[in-house]
Scaffold this motif. Structure first.
Motif, PDB file in Angstrom:
ATOM      1  N   LYS A   1     -26.825 -94.731  -2.348  1.00  0.00           N
ATOM      2  CA  LYS A   1     -27.078 -93.464  -3.049  1.00  0.00           C
ATOM      3  C   LYS A   1     -26.707 -93.527  -4.534  1.00  0.00           C
ATOM      4  O   LYS A   1     -27.326 -92.842  -5.364  1.00  0.00           O
ATOM      5  CB  LYS A   1     -26.348 -92.318  -2.358  1.00  0.00           C
ATOM      6  CG  LYS A   1     -24.838 -92.467  -2.283  1.00  0.00           C
ATOM      7  CD  LYS A   1     -24.236 -91.314  -1.480  1.00  0.00           C
ATOM      8  CE  LYS A   1     -22.730 -91.454  -1.350  1.00  0.00           C
ATOM      9  NZ  LYS A   1     -22.140 -90.356  -0.530  1.00  0.00           N
TER      10      LYS A   1
ATOM     11  N   LEU B   1     -29.733 -94.920  -6.649  1.00  0.00           N
ATOM     12  CA  LEU B   1     -31.040 -94.270  -6.610  1.00  0.00           C
ATOM     13  C   LEU B   1     -31.530 -93.942  -8.026  1.00  0.00           C
ATOM     14  O   LEU B   1     -30.742 -93.587  -8.912  1.00  0.00           O
ATOM     15  CB  LEU B   1     -30.975 -92.994  -5.775  1.00  0.00           C
ATOM     16  CG  LEU B   1     -30.721 -93.191  -4.273  1.00  0.00           C
ATOM     17  CD1 LEU B   1     -30.677 -91.842  -3.565  1.00  0.00           C
ATOM     18  CD2 LEU B   1     -31.772 -94.083  -3.639  1.00  0.00           C
TER      19      LEU B   1
ATOM     20  N   LYS C   1     -34.341 -90.105  -0.696  1.00  0.00           N
ATOM     21  CA  LYS C   1     -33.291 -89.264  -0.119  1.00  0.00           C
ATOM     22  C   LYS C   1     -33.697 -88.781   1.269  1.00  0.00           C
ATOM     23  O   LYS C   1     -32.844 -88.493   2.114  1.00  0.00           O
ATOM     24  CB  LYS C   1     -33.015 -88.071  -1.033  1.00  0.00           C
ATOM     25  CG  LYS C   1     -32.295 -88.427  -2.316  1.00  0.00           C
ATOM     26  CD  LYS C   1     -31.989 -87.172  -3.131  1.00  0.00           C
ATOM     27  CE  LYS C   1     -31.239 -87.527  -4.407  1.00  0.00           C
ATOM     28  NZ  LYS C   1     -30.939 -86.314  -5.217  1.00  0.00           N
TER      29      LYS C   1
ATOM     30  N   LEU D   1     -34.788 -92.652   3.715  1.00  0.00           N
ATOM     31  CA  LEU D   1     -33.792 -93.636   4.144  1.00  0.00           C
ATOM     32  C   LEU D   1     -32.942 -93.102   5.295  1.00  0.00           C
ATOM     33  O   LEU D   1     -32.556 -91.927   5.301  1.00  0.00           O
ATOM     34  CB  LEU D   1     -32.873 -94.005   2.974  1.00  0.00           C
ATOM     35  CG  LEU D   1     -33.517 -94.754   1.815  1.00  0.00           C
ATOM     36  CD1 LEU D   1     -32.477 -95.018   0.725  1.00  0.00           C
ATOM     37  CD2 LEU D   1     -34.138 -96.060   2.282  1.00  0.00           C
TER      38      LEU D   1
ATOM     39  N   TYR E   1     -28.696 -94.760   3.227  1.00  0.00           N
ATOM     40  CA  TYR E   1     -28.547 -93.832   2.098  1.00  0.00           C
ATOM     41  C   TYR E   1     -27.107 -93.811   1.585  1.00  0.00           C
ATOM     42  O   TYR E   1     -26.863 -93.833   0.375  1.00  0.00           O
ATOM     43  CB  TYR E   1     -28.987 -92.425   2.511  1.00  0.00           C
ATOM     44  CG  TYR E   1     -28.758 -91.385   1.440  1.00  0.00           C
ATOM     45  CD1 TYR E   1     -29.614 -91.285   0.353  1.00  0.00           C
ATOM     46  CD2 TYR E   1     -27.646 -90.514   1.517  1.00  0.00           C
ATOM     47  CE1 TYR E   1     -29.392 -90.343  -0.646  1.00  0.00           C
ATOM     48  CE2 TYR E   1     -27.424 -89.573   0.526  1.00  0.00           C
ATOM     49  CZ  TYR E   1     -28.301 -89.490  -0.550  1.00  0.00           C
ATOM     50  OH  TYR E   1     -28.066 -88.559  -1.539  1.00  0.00           O
ATOM     51  N   ASP E   2     -26.160 -93.775   2.494  1.00  0.00           N
ATOM     52  CA  ASP E   2     -24.754 -93.740   2.090  1.00  0.00           C
ATOM     53  C   ASP E   2     -24.359 -94.970   1.277  1.00  0.00           C
ATOM     54  O   ASP E   2     -23.507 -94.880   0.389  1.00  0.00           O
ATOM     55  CB  ASP E   2     -23.848 -93.640   3.324  1.00  0.00           C
ATOM     56  CG  ASP E   2     -23.885 -92.255   3.969  1.00  0.00           C
ATOM     57  OD1 ASP E   2     -24.303 -91.298   3.289  1.00  0.00           O
ATOM     58  OD2 ASP E   2     -23.498 -92.141   5.149  1.00  0.00           O
TER      59      ASP E   2
END
Length: 233
Positions: A172, A175, A160, A163, A168-169
């Motif tokens: 996510k 994860l 979190k 990245l 990340y978007d």
């Protein structure tokens, strides 16, 4: 005094040559091995040593762009698709030169239950621990039990935080979180990559593979680029 002490080297070699000419192939091979096996063995050992030293020096002269282990995988193809995926596809993605290498080991099998531990698995765990301790390893891909084991000891970066926002978007929802047994902190230790074409393209079979970046990696930029590559970003 030996038969050759009163002869020159040239005369001795000529005599040996003439002697061999009179023998058939079988006798010739036996004679050469019987009388010259020590220098033959010595030459072979010396050559092997020179090759080994040259290979080690040559390998050490290469810069490593990324080191990755893929645990408990099984190949589904006789072709080295994993080699093509990393050393060709990912190499091209990074734009690497021939002097830069990517280390990928997908031969390691580890287990963490006491009933499953053998001398072999202890040796594999020792090897893996040595790679992590020496900061030689950047990425681990494995099943849930592997990521849990090392994640509980703080072995992975918090993705979190590690990245970039655009990556990340995109990932996510994939994860995977683990709680550190010492600190009690729960962090995103890995990313589930089973939904990508990673297994198909590498020719490997792993149950619900998860990718994590080792916490002491010195090449996190390229580790993040591997995530981009796996997800086609």
């Amino acid at each position: 005094m030996t038969p050759y002490e009163d002869k020159s080297l040239k005369d001795t070699l000529q005599e040996e040559k003439n002697k061999l000419k009179t023998m058939n192939l079988k006798d010739r091979l036996w004679y050469i091995w019987e009388y010259y096996k020590l220098p033959i063995i010595g030459t072979a050992v010396a050559a092997a040593l020179i090759i080994s030293i040259f290979s080690a020096v040559r390998s050490n002269s290469f810069e490593t762009a990324l080191s990755c282990v893929i645990l408990n995988s099984h190949p589904t193809s006789q072709e080295d698709l994993a080699g093509e995926y990393f050393d060709q596809g990912f190499r091209q993605y990074l734009g690497l030169t021939d002097e830069t290498k990517i280390d990928v080991d997908h031969s390691m099998t580890v287990s963490f239950g006491n009933s499953d531990m053998t001398e072999f698995t202890y040796a594999e765990l020792a090897k893996l621990s040595a790679l992590i301790t020496s900061k030689e390893l950047d990425v681990m891909i494995g099943r849930k039990d592997s990521i849990d084991h090392f994640g509980e000891m703080g072995g992975f970066l918090n993705l979190k935080e590690a990245l970039p926002p655009d990556v990340y978007d995109k990932v996510k929802d994939q994860l995977y979180e683990v709680t550190n047994q010492e600190t009690g902190e729960t962090i995103a230790c890995g990313i589930r990559i089973g939904s990508t074409d990673f297994l198909k393209k590498t020719g490997l079979d792993i149950e619900d593979p998860i990718l994590g970046i080792i916490s002491n990696s010195t090449r996190t930029d390229n580790a993040v680029k591997l995530i981009r590559y796996v997800f086609g970003l």
